[in-house]
Design an enzyme around this catalytic site. Sequence first.
Site, PDB file in Angstrom:
ATOM      1  N   ASP A 102       0.818  -1.305  -0.123  1.00 27.23           N
ATOM      2  CA  ASP A 102      -0.170  -0.155   0.032  1.00 27.23           C
ATOM      3  C   ASP A 102       0.776   1.437  -0.097  1.00 27.23           C
ATOM      4  OD1 ASP A 102      -2.206  -1.619   0.441  1.00 27.23           O
ATOM      5  OD2 ASP A 102      -2.123  -1.410   2.422  1.00 27.23           O
TER       6      ASP A 102
HETATM    7  N1  URA Z   1      -1.254  -5.744   4.080  1.00 23.12           N
HETATM    8  C1  URA Z   1      -1.770  -4.689   4.198  1.00 23.12           C
HETATM    9  O1  URA Z   1      -2.888  -4.182   4.645  1.00 23.12           O
HETATM   10  N2  URA Z   1      -1.019  -3.725   3.463  1.00 23.12           N
HETATM   11  C2  URA Z   1      -0.059  -4.164   2.554  1.00 23.12           C
HETATM   12  O2  URA Z   1       0.674  -3.149   1.979  1.00 23.12           O
HETATM   13  C3  URA Z   1       0.627  -5.255   2.640  1.00 23.12           C
HETATM   14  C4  URA Z   1      -0.114  -6.209   3.276  1.00 23.12           C
END
Ligand code: URA
Length: 260
Positions: A102
């Site tokens: 993310d």
């Molecule tokens: N899980 C999440 O919530 N975000 C990420 O970036 C990777 C795994």
Amino acid sequence: MRLDKFLAEAGIGTRKTIRAYIQNGMVKVNGQVIVKPAVEIEEKTDIIMYLDKVVKYAGKVYYMFNKPQGCITARRDESQKTVFDYFKNENMNGVFHVGRLDKDTEGLLLLTNDGEFEHGLMCPNKHVDKKYYFCALGSLEDSDINKLKNGVLIGQGKILTKPAKIKVEKIGTCQDFQQYIGNEKISEKDFKVYKQPMVSGYLTIKEGRKHQVKRMLKAVGCFVFYLKRVSIGNVFLDEALKKGEYRFLTDSELQMLSGL
Ligand code: URA
């Protein structure tokens, strides 16, 4: 190796543009124009020319990148910084990111031009461990920990997550998590408002569902405000890499990830 794949790995263009170059007669193999992108070539001995210039065999590349917060895992974007913006000095044609983090997640991201390598890591039935360090508002009781280990319901279809590993590192209050004040997710004001417990730890999952770690922790009442991927399989983020820096995977890291 297929001619179009060779040219993509050599950084001549994307698979799509390369197919057009080949079909338009711009590519020669051992002096002969070849118009079929799928033609098999011997990359070490055949002489491949694009616009009458010899194309060197680029080979496969495998990068370990320490992704900072604030950039998106995408090749390009109209308005937002992407992970590829950190590779301005490299030829990134044919290179793609292995999975996604993310925008507000930092840590270990792999990039490669090797499709089989990516498939080996991302294919859901390979069950490769991905370990994340998290800090969250909320607390984790033994019952929550058991739920996270055995599976919680997340997502639209409320599908149970696969068994995960969890290790709580620290339970405290905002004073214990001062270093995260001012990050993208939680402002100084929030810290003062949230007079509630905070928890940090490691969650290791084998799947890669969207926002999985955040949603799993949310399912047990915790709000993640800091998330970092620390390892994939047995390969750990090199702590010598500052945020936004990258290096090639070592041979042994590559072996560990290829053998999964
Ligand atoms: N899980 C999440 O919530 N975000 C990420 O970036 C990777 C795994």
